[in-house]
Design a protein around this motif. Structure first.
Motif, PDB file in Angstrom:
ATOM      1  N   ALA A  49      49.713  66.451  57.600  1.00 52.58           N
ATOM      2  CA  ALA A  49      49.544  65.019  57.356  1.00 52.58           C
ATOM      3  C   ALA A  49      49.378  64.683  55.879  1.00 52.58           C
ATOM      4  CB  ALA A  49      48.342  64.500  58.146  1.00 52.58           C
ATOM      5  N   GLU A  77      54.644  74.661  60.639  1.00 51.20           N
ATOM      6  CA  GLU A  77      55.120  73.408  61.233  1.00 51.20           C
ATOM      7  C   GLU A  77      55.608  73.621  62.657  1.00 51.20           C
ATOM      8  OE1 GLU A  77      58.017  71.969  58.461  1.00 51.20           O
ATOM      9  OE2 GLU A  77      56.478  71.256  57.062  1.00 51.20           O
ATOM     10  N   HIS A 131      43.921  74.830  64.123  1.00 49.66           N
ATOM     11  CA  HIS A 131      44.821  73.740  64.536  1.00 49.66           C
ATOM     12  C   HIS A 131      44.529  72.494  63.701  1.00 49.66           C
ATOM     13  CE1 HIS A 131      46.457  71.131  68.103  1.00 49.66           C
ATOM     14  NE2 HIS A 131      47.129  70.957  66.994  1.00 49.66           N
ATOM     15  N   ARG A 132      43.251  72.203  63.523  1.00 51.34           N
ATOM     16  CA  ARG A 132      42.848  71.046  62.709  1.00 51.34           C
ATOM     17  C   ARG A 132      43.336  71.203  61.266  1.00 51.34           C
ATOM     18  NH1 ARG A 132      37.613  71.112  63.950  1.00 51.34           N
ATOM     19  NH2 ARG A 132      37.102  72.420  62.182  1.00 51.34           N
ATOM     20  N   ASP A 188      50.686  70.891  69.457  1.00 56.26           N
ATOM     21  CA  ASP A 188      50.564  69.467  69.798  1.00 56.26           C
ATOM     22  C   ASP A 188      51.226  69.168  71.142  1.00 56.26           C
ATOM     23  OD1 ASP A 188      49.127  69.027  67.506  1.00 56.26           O
ATOM     24  OD2 ASP A 188      50.818  68.169  66.383  1.00 56.26           O
ATOM     25  N   LEU A 233      52.492  74.146  64.800  1.00 53.04           N
ATOM     26  CA  LEU A 233      51.792  72.876  64.985  1.00 53.04           C
ATOM     27  C   LEU A 233      52.498  72.021  66.031  1.00 53.04           C
ATOM     28  CD1 LEU A 233      49.538  70.923  64.187  1.00 53.04           C
ATOM     29  CD2 LEU A 233      51.023  70.100  62.352  1.00 53.04           C
ATOM     30  N   SER A 273      47.048  70.550  61.121  1.00 57.04           N
ATOM     31  CA  SER A 273      47.297  69.109  61.232  1.00 57.04           C
ATOM     32  C   SER A 273      47.016  68.407  59.910  1.00 57.04           C
ATOM     33  CB  SER A 273      46.425  68.490  62.331  1.00 57.04           C
ATOM     34  OG  SER A 273      46.756  69.025  63.577  1.00 57.04           O
ATOM     35  N   THR A 274      45.919  68.774  59.258  1.00 55.16           N
ATOM     36  CA  THR A 274      45.562  68.169  57.966  1.00 55.16           C
ATOM     37  C   THR A 274      46.618  68.503  56.923  1.00 55.16           C
ATOM     38  OG1 THR A 274      43.218  68.302  58.493  1.00 55.16           O
ATOM     39  CG2 THR A 274      43.790  68.072  56.170  1.00 55.16           C
TER      40      THR A 274
END
Length: 192
Positions: free
Chosen positions: A118, A167, A110-111, A174, A170, A114-115
């Motif tokens: 972003a 996407e 998950h991290r 979230d 994610l 997200s990275t």
């Protein structure tokens, strides 16, 4: 939702609520100790587990988690293989015989997603905004990222970029995390 017994009469008695793949169990441990444990399949959902001093509070918490699981199970449509094939890109890493590509997304994965969302990419290695090769391969196996190799190297991963399927996953993760935080706050208010 189904439950095994209607009243807890002896220490060790339990009530189980089942909705889809989620099972919520309320158990009387001893006087003044009641536990609520939630599993999705065989995976324990720690944020939805706890111990309580009265059966009434524990029963309310268990029922709340079970009702949320039931609502989510009813709201989540089951996609056919044809629909899933149209949604994502072809995976770079082969699925495993053990079905690891079907496992839920872990916290490091998950991290990494997200990275990648972003910053446009997530590099391999240790440190901030980097993830292990195993994490990147696992995400590629699930079709959530696209692996990019180092120039001139066939199997040496440099970084990964998120796919359209990544996407969507994610966004779902979230939203699920935000919902868990809201429900945790609600439980704190109920127990307080």
């Amino acid at each position: 939702m189904a439950h095994a017994i209607s009243a807890l009469t002896n220490p060790g008695d339990s009530i189980s609520y089942t909705a889809g793949r989620v099972t919520v169990t309320l158990q009387w441990i001893r006087d003044g100790v009641y536990t609520v444990t939630t599993y999705q399949g065989t995976l324990r959902i720690d944020e939805q587990c706890g111990s309580y001093t009265t059966e009434q509070i524990a029963r309310s918490v268990a029922r709340l988690w079970a009702e949320m699981a039931k609502a989510e199970a009813e709201a989540t449509p089951v996609a056919s293989l044809a629909v899933l094939a149209e949604m994502g890109e072809q995976r770079q890493a082969r699925p495993t015989m053990a079905g690891a590509h079907l496992a839920d997304v872990t916290d490091p994965q998950h991290r990494a997603l997200s990275t990648a969302a972003a910053f446009g990419r997530v590099h391999r290695g240790g440190g901030t905004y980097r993830e292990s090769v195993a994490t990147l391969r696992a995400l590629a196996r699930k079709g959530l990222v696209r692996l990019h190799m180092r120039p001139g190297r066939r199997y040496d991963i440099d970084h990964a970029t998120i796919t359209a399927a990544g996407e969507r996953e994610l966004a779902r993760l979230d939203a699920e995390a935000a919902r868990r935080e809201q429900h945790t706050a609600l439980l704190v208010r109920l127990a307080g």
